[in-house]
Design a protein around this motif. Structure first.
Motif, PDB file in Angstrom:
ATOM      1  N   LYS A 129      87.028  32.292 101.400  1.00  0.00           N
ATOM      2  CA  LYS A 129      87.090  33.573 100.836  1.00  0.00           C
ATOM      3  C   LYS A 129      87.187  34.754 101.809  1.00  0.00           C
ATOM      4  N   PHE A 130      88.397  35.417 101.505  1.00  0.00           N
ATOM      5  CA  PHE A 130      88.674  36.708 102.105  1.00  0.00           C
ATOM      6  C   PHE A 130      88.430  38.062 101.505  1.00  0.00           C
ATOM      7  N   HIS A 131      87.886  39.050 102.313  1.00  0.00           N
ATOM      8  CA  HIS A 131      87.584  40.356 101.891  1.00  0.00           C
ATOM      9  C   HIS A 131      88.909  41.011 101.322  1.00  0.00           C
ATOM     10  N   SER A 132      88.666  41.512 100.047  1.00  0.00           N
ATOM     11  CA  SER A 132      89.520  42.585  99.665  1.00  0.00           C
ATOM     12  C   SER A 132      89.133  44.015  99.230  1.00  0.00           C
ATOM     13  N   PHE A 133      89.595  44.902  99.739  1.00  0.00           N
ATOM     14  CA  PHE A 133      89.004  46.202  99.318  1.00  0.00           C
ATOM     15  C   PHE A 133      89.375  46.727  97.795  1.00  0.00           C
ATOM     16  N   THR A 134      88.064  47.059  97.241  1.00  0.00           N
ATOM     17  CA  THR A 134      88.387  47.449  95.876  1.00  0.00           C
ATOM     18  C   THR A 134      88.631  48.896  95.523  1.00  0.00           C
ATOM     19  N   TYR A 135      89.572  49.266  94.675  1.00  0.00           N
ATOM     20  CA  TYR A 135      89.861  50.512  94.344  1.00  0.00           C
ATOM     21  C   TYR A 135      90.645  50.591  92.952  1.00  0.00           C
ATOM     22  N   ASP A 136      90.836  51.792  92.452  1.00  0.00           N
ATOM     23  CA  ASP A 136      91.349  51.880  91.287  1.00  0.00           C
ATOM     24  C   ASP A 136      92.996  52.589  91.250  1.00  0.00           C
ATOM     25  N   GLU A 137      93.570  52.984  90.319  1.00  0.00           N
ATOM     26  CA  GLU A 137      94.681  53.759  90.113  1.00  0.00           C
ATOM     27  C   GLU A 137      94.728  55.048  90.602  1.00  0.00           C
ATOM     28  N   ASP A 138      93.422  55.628  90.097  1.00  0.00           N
ATOM     29  CA  ASP A 138      93.248  57.029  90.194  1.00  0.00           C
ATOM     30  C   ASP A 138      93.161  57.363  91.999  1.00  0.00           C
ATOM     31  N   PHE A 139      92.523  56.378  92.565  1.00  0.00           N
ATOM     32  CA  PHE A 139      92.301  56.455  94.013  1.00  0.00           C
ATOM     33  C   PHE A 139      93.445  56.432  94.908  1.00  0.00           C
ATOM     34  N   VAL A 140      94.369  55.570  94.630  1.00  0.00           N
ATOM     35  CA  VAL A 140      95.660  55.381  95.248  1.00  0.00           C
ATOM     36  C   VAL A 140      96.634  56.555  95.122  1.00  0.00           C
ATOM     37  N   ARG A 141      96.562  57.017  93.776  1.00  0.00           N
ATOM     38  CA  ARG A 141      97.389  58.242  93.367  1.00  0.00           C
ATOM     39  C   ARG A 141      96.924  59.578  94.071  1.00  0.00           C
ATOM     40  N   LYS A 142      95.761  59.591  94.496  1.00  0.00           N
ATOM     41  CA  LYS A 142      95.047  61.004  95.014  1.00  0.00           C
ATOM     42  C   LYS A 142      95.391  60.728  96.561  1.00  0.00           C
ATOM     43  N   VAL A 143      95.333  59.376  97.102  1.00  0.00           N
ATOM     44  CA  VAL A 143      95.475  59.182  98.665  1.00  0.00           C
ATOM     45  C   VAL A 143      96.818  59.511  98.824  1.00  0.00           C
ATOM     46  N   LEU A 144      97.939  59.118  98.175  1.00  0.00           N
ATOM     47  CA  LEU A 144      99.175  59.312  98.294  1.00  0.00           C
ATOM     48  C   LEU A 144      99.535  60.848  98.230  1.00  0.00           C
TER      49      LEU A 144
END
Length: 260
Positions: free
Chosen positions: A209-224
């Motif tokens: 099992k490998f780690h994956s970072f958990t985020y949502d659409e709002d997070f990636v929009r704000k980051v960009l």
């Protein structure tokens, strides 16, 4: 329940061939055809068809050894540079590019693109076009200021990253830090295309099992937006697959460009 920490894609041993079999193959029990193959191919076809994402150089920083997200790109970029973080991914990709015995079969994915095109004859040789467009496959180090040191890459008109940020980022700060590294490869006004999985905490390859970072659409929009990008395309597909190999809730495809 196993309480041990999950492995990290870019740190621990990663079996890229097993990953391809799990998530991208044409096997009858492969559960992710709609989400990871059809959705991605169709979205990239739509985005590139508009015609404003083109140029001389495209740099791809994506997860594993997948190639299907690049089919439409090779119609608009003659020079594609693929960056990989580990040797197994490089060897697997080069085996396909060089058409060597034992290369992973991608024919089922090129057929998906043909089915979407009115003039499907134009895309019958899509795999050959993509092989020709992939000029270099280069190893990189995430922790170096210049990730491909000592090689200095030419600035790109477009950078694509499919699910890689999910796999290498331990937290929000990591995601932003690595995104900045990736986007430094862009020319002013260049385009960025991201594929990601929303709400994911792990993915499985073989017995690991490998780690994956958990985020949502709002997070990636704000980051960009915070990094100076203007988002001109975003599509989210809710999960349809039934499998415990990975626990994502949806797949997201975003295209954006950096103001000059």
């Amino acid at each position: 329940m196993d309480s041990s920490p999950h492995k990290l894609y870019h740190v621990h041993d990663f079996d890229t061939r097993q990953c391809l079999e799990h998530y991208f193959s044409d096997k009858p029990d492969m559960a992710f055809g709609d989400d990871f193959l059809k959705f991605v191919i169709d979205n990239f076809r739509q985005v590139f068809a508009v015609g404003h994402i083109n140029g001389d150089i495209l740099i791809d920083l994506s997860f594993g050894s997948a190639v299907h997200h690049l089919y439409s790109a090779c119609e608009f970029f003659k020079n594609i540079i693929v960056l990989k973080v580990n040797n197994r991914c490089i060897m697997e990709l080069k085996r396909w590019v060089d058409e060597r015995t034992g290369a992973f079969y991608w024919g089922h994915t090129s057929k998906l693109l043909q089915e979407k095109e009115e003039n499907s004859d134009q895309f019958q040789d899509q795999e050959a076009k993509l092989r020709s467009a992939i000029q270099h496959v280069v190893k990189y180090d995430l922790e170096k200021e210049n990730m491909t040191d000592p090689l200095v890459l030419p600035p790109a008109d477009c950078v694509i990253s499919a699910c890689l940020l999910d796999a290498i980022s331990k937290d929000q700060d990591d995601y932003i830090r690595y995104l900045r590294k990736f986007t430094r490869l862009l020319k002013p006004g260049g385009h960025l295309m991201l594929i990601g999985t929303l709400g994911t905490t792990y993915f499985t390859v073989g017995k690991d099992k490998f780690h994956s970072f958990t985020y949502d659409e709002d997070f990636v929009r704000k980051v960009l937006v915070g990094e100076g990008f203007i988002i001109n395309y975003c599509n989210v597909k809710e999960r349809t697959s039934v499998s415990d190999l990975v626990d994502y809730k949806a797949v997201i495809n975003i295209a954006a460009y950096k103001e000059k």
